[in-house]
Design a protein around this motif. Structure first.
Motif, PDB file in Angstrom:
ATOM      1  N   GLY A   8       0.819  -1.207   0.000  1.00 32.85           N
ATOM      2  CA  GLY A   8       0.000   0.000   0.000  1.00 32.85           C
ATOM      3  C   GLY A   8       0.852   1.254   0.000  1.00 32.85           C
ATOM      4  N   ASP A   9       0.214   2.397  -0.163  1.00 34.38           N
ATOM      5  CA  ASP A   9       0.929   3.670  -0.131  1.00 34.38           C
ATOM      6  C   ASP A   9       1.333   4.005   1.303  1.00 34.38           C
ATOM      7  N   TYR A  10       2.410   4.762   1.456  1.00 33.21           N
ATOM      8  CA  TYR A  10       2.910   5.128   2.778  1.00 33.21           C
ATOM      9  C   TYR A  10       1.853   5.926   3.542  1.00 33.21           C
TER      10      TYR A  10
ATOM     11  N   ASP B 223       0.945   2.413   7.648  1.00 37.64           N
ATOM     12  CA  ASP B 223       1.565   1.634   6.568  1.00 37.64           C
ATOM     13  C   ASP B 223       2.951   2.211   6.301  1.00 37.64           C
TER      14      ASP B 223
ATOM     15  N   SER C 107       8.020   2.157  -1.060  1.00 36.17           N
ATOM     16  CA  SER C 107       7.222   2.153  -2.287  1.00 36.17           C
ATOM     17  C   SER C 107       7.328   0.819  -3.025  1.00 36.17           C
ATOM     18  N   TRP C 108       6.211   0.394  -3.558  1.00 41.93           N
ATOM     19  CA  TRP C 108       6.192  -0.851  -4.327  1.00 41.93           C
ATOM     20  C   TRP C 108       7.004  -0.733  -5.616  1.00 41.93           C
TER      21      TRP C 108
ATOM     22  N   SER D 279      -3.123  -3.073   2.935  1.00 44.02           N
ATOM     23  CA  SER D 279      -2.751  -1.967   3.812  1.00 44.02           C
ATOM     24  C   SER D 279      -3.880  -1.608   4.772  1.00 44.02           C
TER      25      SER D 279
ATOM     26  N   ARG E 140      -9.015   0.121  -3.258  1.00 39.28           N
ATOM     27  CA  ARG E 140      -7.625   0.026  -2.834  1.00 39.28           C
ATOM     28  C   ARG E 140      -7.122  -1.420  -2.871  1.00 39.28           C
TER      29      ARG E 140
ATOM     30  N   THR F  13      -6.241  -2.281  -6.373  1.00 40.24           N
ATOM     31  CA  THR F  13      -4.986  -1.635  -6.775  1.00 40.24           C
ATOM     32  C   THR F  13      -3.777  -2.380  -6.222  1.00 40.24           C
ATOM     33  N   GLU F  14      -3.822  -2.726  -4.928  1.00 33.30           N
ATOM     34  CA  GLU F  14      -2.678  -3.368  -4.286  1.00 33.30           C
ATOM     35  C   GLU F  14      -2.478  -4.797  -4.780  1.00 33.30           C
TER      36      GLU F  14
ATOM     37  N   ARG G 134      -0.669  -4.543  -8.019  1.00 33.90           N
ATOM     38  CA  ARG G 134       0.760  -4.253  -7.879  1.00 33.90           C
ATOM     39  C   ARG G 134       1.565  -5.541  -7.674  1.00 33.90           C
TER      40      ARG G 134
END
Length: 440
Positions: A244-246, A250, A254-255, A278, A289, A292-293, A296
């Protein structure tokens, strides 16, 4: 084959009967709503209705199994074999409690739908559960109740044969922070040094300086140690990766980070993997979300991602599981408590999520875990020796039940630093015992 008679077959009854008899006891079951067929059959049978006929095996169903809404059931203690259970049956039943209704109540997490009490992260707490209150949280009661039924049926129908259930073992590793100091952006490295100075933590400052200057290995880089411990049993390990985003909860990098992507690619070549959603994805009302994750991780590995675990063990019914299904997830490993060890759903056998609001079985397999490293160290405050005994107790309960023992660890808890001193040896011993027991 067991013939199961009920005068009102509904999704609740069919679901729990198949879980108990097909999934746990590994025997075939056939349903009938005909009293005439049931009474004339030569098959071993169970009468699960409001009326007893003759001398058949009989359990009067608890009203819970016929509720049309999420009404709060009347929970009264029922003593049997020295244990306090719940959902009383009737005097003419072969058991004083209804094990099917009790099993349905705990595996569907019925109480979590109707009890509004939550912690600061909006998580249902162990001490609120019926299993905790009745002293049953550290026992796989659903598997135990299944065995009680098997023994009782065997006494009545000696021709019945139930397959012996075998202990299984699985280590799962969550990567919340792939590295403690390395491969992070400059602003995070500088911030960590400043924090150590402000706190007067000279040890942390020196450690970070040595890592940044490449004079010592990053303490969270415990992957070679894990490889060594589980060598030859890689099929009994799953990694869950946070992409997930920082954010506040979390703290991963960065991925897109090249080193992280290389680490993930290397892990996925040796082990099964899943997405560690996340905190932000867990509290999001939609599955946007999550989708999205998952994408990734799939992009990095080239694999279809169908396993998951929620960060912070965020789990709210039925929304979390519905969002997982929408995101393509088919196996989830979140079922357990952060604050206590044991059996949140009372079971040590994977099972399928039953959506109580839709009254239907779904395609999402739930794989419960029994113990987490941070539960032992932070929530329960156990010493290394006490943690070792707690794991052994739970593993023995699963072994007796012939179920699947699942543990949750983090790469950082094997660092042997600070409060994690001694935990790498605990992890090693747990895995050695688990691997050996699966081969006995």
């Amino acid at each position: 084959m067991i013939l199961f008679y009920t005068d009102e077959l509904n999704p609740r009854i069919e679901y729990i009967v198949r879980l108990i008899f097909t999934d746990i006891l590994k025997t075939e079951v056939s349903f009938t709503g005909s009293a005439l067929q049931f009474r004339s059959s030569s098959l071993p049978g169970i009468n699960y209705s409001r009326e007893k006929f003759d001398n058949e095996f009989y359990i009067r169903p608890h009203p819970l199994m016929y509720f049309k809404t999420l009404a709060k059931p009347d929970l009264k203690p029922v003593w049997y074999n020295g244990e306090k259970y719940f959902f009383e049956s009737s005097e003419n039943s072969d058991l004083p409690f209804d094990p099917l209704a009790a099993s349905f109540y705990v595996v569907t997490r019925y109480e979590e739908y109707i009890d509004p009490k939550r912690d600061k992260y909006n998580r249902y707490q162990a001490h609120s559960s019926i299993l905790y209150k009745y002293g049953l949280l550290k026992k796989p009661v659903v598997n135990i109740w299944a065995e009680i039924l098997a023994v009782k049926l065997k006494e009545r129908y000696q021709e019945l044969i139930f397959a012996k259930r075998k202990f299984e073992f699985l280590s799962t590793i969550d990567i919340d922070n792939a590295w403690a100091c390395s491969n992070k952006p400059f602003w995070r490295i500088a911030g960590a040094f400043a924090k150590a100075i402000l706190k007067g933590d000279l040890f942390d400052f020196k450690r970070r300086l040595l890592v940044v200057r490449h004079k010592r290995e990053d303490p969270f880089y415990t992957y070679p140690l894990i490889d060594k411990i589980v060598a030859g049993n890689e099929d009994k390990v799953i990694y869950f990766l946070l992409l997930g985003d920082y954010g506040k909860y979390d703290k991963n990098i960065s991925w897109k980070n090249r080193k992280l992507r290389e680490l993930i690619a290397d892990i996925s070549k040796k082990y099964a993997i899943g997405i560690h959603f996340s905190f932000f994805a867990g509290i999001h009302k939609s599955n946007e979300r999550m989708f999205t994750e998952t994408g990734r991780l799939g992009k990095i590995t080239g694999e279809r991602i169908f396993r998951s675990r929620q960060h912070f063990l965020l789990l709210n019914f039925p929304d979390t599981y519905r969002n997982l299904l929408k995101s393509g997830i088919r196996e989830d490993y979140t079922m357990g408590y952060a604050s206590a060890t044991g059996f949140r759903a009372g079971i040590c056998t994977p099972y399928y999520f039953y959506d109580l609001l839709k009254e239907e079985v779904t395609d999402l397999k739930i794989v419960p875990f029994q113990v987490m490293d941070t539960t032992l160290q932070q929530y329960m405050g156990l010493s290394a020796g006490e943690a070792r005994k707690e794991i052994e107790l739970l593993m023995n309960e699963v072994k007796k039940a012939g179920g699947l023992f699942v543990s949750l660890w983090h790469n950082e808890s094997l660092s042997e630093e600070g409060h994690w001193k001694g935990y790498s040896s605990i992890f090693r011993e747990m895995n050695e015992n688990g691997f050996r027991w699966t081969n006995e």
